[in-house]
Design a protein around this motif. Structure first.
Motif, PDB file in Angstrom:
ATOM      1  N   GLY A 218      18.804   0.015  20.010  1.00 55.41           N
ATOM      2  CA  GLY A 218      19.464  -0.815  19.009  1.00 55.41           C
ATOM      3  C   GLY A 218      20.355  -1.861  19.632  1.00 55.41           C
ATOM      4  O   GLY A 218      20.575  -1.855  20.846  1.00 55.41           O
ATOM      5  N   PRO A 219      20.865  -2.779  18.816  1.00 51.23           N
ATOM      6  CA  PRO A 219      21.632  -3.909  19.352  1.00 51.23           C
ATOM      7  C   PRO A 219      23.123  -3.609  19.549  1.00 51.23           C
ATOM      8  O   PRO A 219      23.649  -2.649  18.996  1.00 51.23           O
ATOM      9  N   GLY A 220      23.769  -4.482  20.293  1.00 50.96           N
ATOM     10  CA  GLY A 220      25.231  -4.501  20.380  1.00 50.96           C
ATOM     11  C   GLY A 220      25.825  -3.433  21.274  1.00 50.96           C
ATOM     12  O   GLY A 220      25.128  -2.707  21.981  1.00 50.96           O
ATOM     13  N   GLY A 246      17.956   3.949  25.032  1.00 45.91           N
ATOM     14  CA  GLY A 246      18.686   2.681  24.897  1.00 45.91           C
ATOM     15  C   GLY A 246      20.067   2.891  24.292  1.00 45.91           C
ATOM     16  O   GLY A 246      20.893   3.628  24.847  1.00 45.91           O
ATOM     17  N   GLN A 289      19.416  -4.197  28.420  1.00 49.60           N
ATOM     18  CA  GLN A 289      20.734  -3.593  28.280  1.00 49.60           C
ATOM     19  C   GLN A 289      21.840  -4.578  28.624  1.00 49.60           C
ATOM     20  O   GLN A 289      21.763  -5.293  29.617  1.00 49.60           O
ATOM     21  N   GLY A 290      22.834  -4.576  27.767  1.00 44.94           N
ATOM     22  CA  GLY A 290      24.029  -5.378  28.045  1.00 44.94           C
ATOM     23  C   GLY A 290      25.170  -4.446  28.421  1.00 44.94           C
ATOM     24  O   GLY A 290      26.223  -4.890  28.857  1.00 44.94           O
ATOM     25  N   TYR A 291      24.955  -3.144  28.224  1.00 41.30           N
ATOM     26  CA  TYR A 291      25.992  -2.137  28.468  1.00 41.30           C
ATOM     27  C   TYR A 291      25.408  -1.049  29.349  1.00 41.30           C
ATOM     28  O   TYR A 291      24.194  -0.909  29.454  1.00 41.30           O
ATOM     29  N   GLN A 329      18.054   5.103  29.500  1.00 35.81           N
ATOM     30  CA  GLN A 329      18.541   3.779  29.131  1.00 35.81           C
ATOM     31  C   GLN A 329      17.369   2.833  28.857  1.00 35.81           C
ATOM     32  O   GLN A 329      17.428   1.970  28.002  1.00 35.81           O
TER      33      GLN A 329
HETATM   34  N1  GLN Z   1      17.801  -1.112  24.718  1.00 41.36           N
HETATM   35  C1  GLN Z   1      18.775  -0.940  23.862  1.00 41.36           C
HETATM   36  O1  GLN Z   1      18.751  -0.113  22.974  1.00 41.36           O
HETATM   37  C2  GLN Z   1      19.992  -1.819  24.006  1.00 41.36           C
HETATM   38  C3  GLN Z   1      21.268  -1.021  23.955  1.00 41.36           C
HETATM   39  C4  GLN Z   1      22.531  -1.863  23.858  1.00 41.36           C
HETATM   40  N2  GLN Z   1      22.491  -2.765  22.773  1.00 41.36           N
HETATM   41  C5  GLN Z   1      22.773  -2.604  25.167  1.00 41.36           C
HETATM   42  O2  GLN Z   1      22.699  -3.783  25.208  1.00 41.36           O
HETATM   43  O3  GLN Z   1      23.034  -2.032  26.189  1.00 41.36           O
END
Ligand code: GLN
Length: 359
Positions: A218-220, A246, A289-291, A329
């Motif tokens: 999911g996002p964010g 994720g 992934q941003g996190y 992840q």
């Molecule tokens: N792949 C995902 O689910 C992205 C996870 C989360 N939004 C991140 O950027 O890290």
């Protein structure tokens, strides 16, 4: 095609040619280094609110087809490409990328040096950006004044439960913004899938009596997801086999006392080797992934690391020491990218099988 500008929150500006919608847009830049799969990435809800910079040199040459949607609606705010190829040679082609973007109000800029932008983001970190007609002070003021919506999951996840029937195990998927690819991996394995909204409580899950639970991508930021979700995970993992991917992985880690942090430039691609610690096997996986999990925060948690990224050393997989609950992840099943780790679904279903046999 007229000139359009990509302007960055740090004052940088790039001029290229507009294509797709002529709307003005703002979002966080995400550098996507996949060599394929622009349709999948643009329709992946995890890219909600982001402007994707594709480093693949030519984008558009397979058009848009009926099979590669990862969700019904695209969620990306805009795209940046080196070359837009408006002639598609794919026999499944239904729409050109330009038509698709016009229909969905997504602007794009082509003719930009995407390598230069990538280097800039790697050096200065990911940042907000806009696609605009004029790169004047007003455009930068508007960009700086943009308020980010932190309720990304609520924007993209299903508000109502639905089913994807099968004859096998009853698998419940908690939707934080899933890709259709996830449902495909489960239905391919005959699972009888029920997808429930992100804010479903543990009690509601127990009432449905599933054989296994999957927490979706999911996002964010995982920090924007309410703590009630962490409570749900704590209760569910203790009673039902769990597999988290994720954003689901990040929430699983947080529910068990680990911390997550923002990555300097994020990682969106499929060319990082990832090592499975227990076997030493190295696979390439599809990541966005941003996190990431803060490594030191894992001390004093009941989690151990199962996968590690060999380039940036980020934690790519976790397992609970007491329960059949684990997470990754990356996307085990491509969409786009390699499917080298799709056997993780089978491992999850083995946990489900032994859980069921003991019931
Ligand atoms: N792949 C995902 O689910 C992205 C996870 C989360 N939004 C991140 O950027 O890290």
């Amino acid at each position: 095609m007229g000139y359009r500008y990509l302007i960055l929150a740090d004052g940088t500006s790039y001029r290229g040619y507009g294509f797709g919608s002529d709307a003005t847009t703002t979002g966080e830049l995400a550098i996507n280094s996949n060599m394929l799969g622009y349709q999948e990435s643009m329709t992946n809800p995890a890219y909600y609110g982001q402007i994707i910079v594709f480093t693949q040199p030519s984008v558009g040459n397979t058009g848009i087809n009926d099979k590669s949607y990862e969700s019904i609606q695209p969620h990306t705010k805009g795209i940046i490409v080196r070359e837009y190829a408006n002639i598609s040679t794919n026999r499944n082609h239904r729409l050109s990328l330009d038509e698709f973007m016009k229909q969905n109000n997504i602007p794009g800029i082509c003719g930009l040096d995407t390598r230069e932008i990538t280097k800039h983001i790697q050096k200065h970190g990911s940042m907000m950006a806009s696609i605009v007609d004029v790169n004047d002070k007003h455009a930068f003021d508007q960009l700086h004044a943009t308020v980010i919506n932190h309720q990304q999951v609520a924007q993209v996840a299903t508000p109502k439960a639905y089913q994807d029937p099968g004859t096998g195990y009853n698998i419940l998927v908690v939707d934080f913004g899933l890709k259709s690819n996830l449902l495909g991996a489960l239905t391919q394995r005959q699972c009888n899938v029920t997808v429930v909204p992100w804010d479903t409580t543990a009690q509601q899950i127990f009432n449905l009596d599933p054989d296994g639970v999957v927490l979706s991508t999911g996002p964010g930021s995982p920090e924007n997801v309410p703590r009630s979700v962490l409570k749900m995970i704590q209760k569910v993992q203790a009673r039902i086999p769990l597999f988290a991917i994720g954003l689901g992985h990040e929430l699983f880690a947080r529910a068990n006392g680990a911390k997550t942090c923002r990555m300097p430039a994020g990682y969106f691609g499929s060319n990082h080797p990832v090592k499975r610690i227990i076997t030493g096997q190295v696979v390439h996986v599809s990541q966005n992934q941003g996190y990431q999990i803060a490594t030191l925060s894992l001390r004093h948690t009941p989690l151990f690391v199962t996968y590690i990224d060999l380039i940036n050393h980020s934690i790519q997989g976790l397992h609970h020491q007491d329960y059949p609950a684990f997470s990754v992840q990356f996307n085990p099943n491509g969409g786009p990218g390699p499917k080298d780790s799709s056997e993780l679904y089978d491992e999850f279903l083995e946990n489900v099988h032994s859980f069921r046999s003991k019931r």
